[in-house]
Scaffold this motif. Structure first.
Motif, PDB file in Angstrom:
ATOM      1  N   GLY A  58      -4.320   1.556  -4.590  1.00  0.00           N
ATOM      2  CA  GLY A  58      -2.539   1.352  -4.498  1.00  0.00           C
ATOM      3  C   GLY A  58      -1.766   1.053  -3.622  1.00  0.00           C
ATOM      4  O   GLY A  58      -2.277   1.635  -2.229  1.00  0.00           O
ATOM      5  N   PHE A  59      -0.487   1.519  -3.861  1.00  0.00           N
ATOM      6  CA  PHE A  59       0.600   1.173  -2.592  1.00  0.00           C
ATOM      7  C   PHE A  59       1.718   1.954  -3.510  1.00  0.00           C
ATOM      8  O   PHE A  59       2.107   1.701  -4.819  1.00  0.00           O
ATOM      9  N   ALA A  60       2.387   2.985  -2.340  1.00  0.00           N
ATOM     10  CA  ALA A  60       3.363   4.327  -3.066  1.00  0.00           C
ATOM     11  C   ALA A  60       4.530   2.984  -1.986  1.00  0.00           C
ATOM     12  O   ALA A  60       4.482   2.459  -1.069  1.00  0.00           O
ATOM     13  N   ILE A  61       5.441   2.810  -2.715  1.00  0.00           N
ATOM     14  CA  ILE A  61       7.107   2.046  -2.739  1.00  0.00           C
ATOM     15  C   ILE A  61       8.323   3.327  -3.033  1.00  0.00           C
ATOM     16  O   ILE A  61       7.942   3.943  -3.233  1.00  0.00           O
ATOM     17  N   LYS A  62       8.932   3.559  -1.489  1.00  0.00           N
ATOM     18  CA  LYS A  62      10.537   4.272  -1.989  1.00  0.00           C
ATOM     19  C   LYS A  62      11.274   3.562  -1.443  1.00  0.00           C
ATOM     20  O   LYS A  62      11.642   3.319   0.134  1.00  0.00           O
ATOM     21  N   ASN A  63      12.215   3.331  -2.203  1.00  0.00           N
ATOM     22  CA  ASN A  63      13.845   2.847  -1.911  1.00  0.00           C
ATOM     23  C   ASN A  63      13.614   1.066  -1.073  1.00  0.00           C
ATOM     24  O   ASN A  63      13.820   1.233   0.391  1.00  0.00           O
ATOM     25  N   ASN A  64      12.723   0.808  -1.855  1.00  0.00           N
ATOM     26  CA  ASN A  64      12.156  -0.499  -1.349  1.00  0.00           C
ATOM     27  C   ASN A  64      11.711  -0.519   0.036  1.00  0.00           C
ATOM     28  O   ASN A  64      11.589  -1.090   0.602  1.00  0.00           O
ATOM     29  N   MET A  65      10.905   0.741   0.753  1.00  0.00           N
ATOM     30  CA  MET A  65      10.160   0.717   1.276  1.00  0.00           C
ATOM     31  C   MET A  65       8.917   1.205   1.293  1.00  0.00           C
ATOM     32  O   MET A  65       8.280   1.964   0.405  1.00  0.00           O
ATOM     33  N   LEU A  66       8.001  -0.055   2.157  1.00  0.00           N
ATOM     34  CA  LEU A  66       6.103   0.464   1.837  1.00  0.00           C
ATOM     35  C   LEU A  66       6.192   2.066   2.209  1.00  0.00           C
ATOM     36  O   LEU A  66       6.248   1.979   3.512  1.00  0.00           O
ATOM     37  N   VAL A  67       5.331   2.505   1.809  1.00  0.00           N
ATOM     38  CA  VAL A  67       5.202   4.688   2.143  1.00  0.00           C
ATOM     39  C   VAL A  67       3.517   4.230   2.035  1.00  0.00           C
ATOM     40  O   VAL A  67       3.473   5.392   3.327  1.00  0.00           O
ATOM     41  N   HIS A  68       3.089   3.648   1.582  1.00  0.00           N
ATOM     42  CA  HIS A  68       0.993   4.182   1.561  1.00  0.00           C
ATOM     43  C   HIS A  68       0.598   2.955   1.022  1.00  0.00           C
ATOM     44  O   HIS A  68       1.254   2.509   0.247  1.00  0.00           O
ATOM     45  N   VAL A  69      -0.893   2.838   1.604  1.00  0.00           N
ATOM     46  CA  VAL A  69      -1.406   1.823   0.920  1.00  0.00           C
ATOM     47  C   VAL A  69      -2.416   2.476   0.792  1.00  0.00           C
ATOM     48  O   VAL A  69      -3.261   2.598   1.749  1.00  0.00           O
ATOM     49  N   GLY A  70      -3.603   2.387   0.281  1.00  0.00           N
ATOM     50  CA  GLY A  70      -5.197   3.676  -0.172  1.00  0.00           C
ATOM     51  C   GLY A  70      -5.608   3.649  -1.206  1.00  0.00           C
ATOM     52  O   GLY A  70      -5.277   3.251  -2.130  1.00  0.00           O
ATOM     53  N   ASP A  71      -6.361   4.572  -1.289  1.00  0.00           N
ATOM     54  CA  ASP A  71      -7.185   4.722  -2.450  1.00  0.00           C
ATOM     55  C   ASP A  71      -6.342   6.578  -2.676  1.00  0.00           C
ATOM     56  O   ASP A  71      -6.545   6.864  -3.720  1.00  0.00           O
ATOM     57  N   ASP A  72      -5.280   7.242  -1.777  1.00  0.00           N
ATOM     58  CA  ASP A  72      -5.033   7.891  -2.302  1.00  0.00           C
ATOM     59  C   ASP A  72      -3.699   8.163  -2.505  1.00  0.00           C
ATOM     60  O   ASP A  72      -3.056   8.844  -2.626  1.00  0.00           O
ATOM     61  N   TYR A  73      -3.564   7.252  -3.616  1.00  0.00           N
ATOM     62  CA  TYR A  73      -1.960   7.116  -3.494  1.00  0.00           C
ATOM     63  C   TYR A  73      -1.402   8.102  -4.782  1.00  0.00           C
ATOM     64  O   TYR A  73      -0.037   7.784  -4.029  1.00  0.00           O
ATOM     65  N   PHE A  74      -2.090   8.619  -5.695  1.00  0.00           N
ATOM     66  CA  PHE A  74      -1.238  10.021  -6.233  1.00  0.00           C
ATOM     67  C   PHE A  74      -0.715  11.127  -5.663  1.00  0.00           C
ATOM     68  O   PHE A  74       0.276  11.485  -5.584  1.00  0.00           O
TER      69      PHE A  74
END
Length: 117
Positions: free
Chosen positions: A92-108
């Protein structure tokens, strides 16, 4: 999700932001997916060295869920996208304000309001 008009509007903003990810961010997501898969050594059945372009990883993974992240700042748009790869693990990946914050399996871990901008 509740039927609260504010939460519905926020969810729509998150979906719109996801649908309008830039090519640059998509490319960065793909590079990070490959990096994560190599780091975790979870790529049985996929020859990562044969990927000519980082975008080619999209032929080996799919994304099925978008989680909206409640924030205390009304101007923030934050969400998590969850999927799986041919290698059999969640990614998974996390996006905040159109910026990539994280990619991995610990996205929660990135669903909290206090993760970086």
């Amino acid at each position: 999700m509740s039927s609260n008009p504010d939460s519905n509007e926020y969810a729509e903003k998150c979906v719109e932001a996801f649908n309008n990810l830039t090519e640059t961010i998509i490319y960065e997501i793909c590079k990070e997916i490959i990096h994560h898969v190599k780091e975790e050594e979870t790529y049985e059945g996929i020859e990562l060295s044969s990927l000519d372009n980082p975008l080619d990883i999209l032929n080996h993974c799919w994304f099925t869920t978008l989680y909206i992240c409640a924030t205390t700042n009304d101007n923030d748009i934050a969400y998590i996208v969850e999927g799986e790869g041919d290698w059999g693990n969640l990614i998974g990946f996390a996006i905040k304000n159109n910026m990539l914050v994280h990619v991995g399996d610990d996205y929660f871990d990135y669903m909290e309001d206090d993760y970086p901008n």
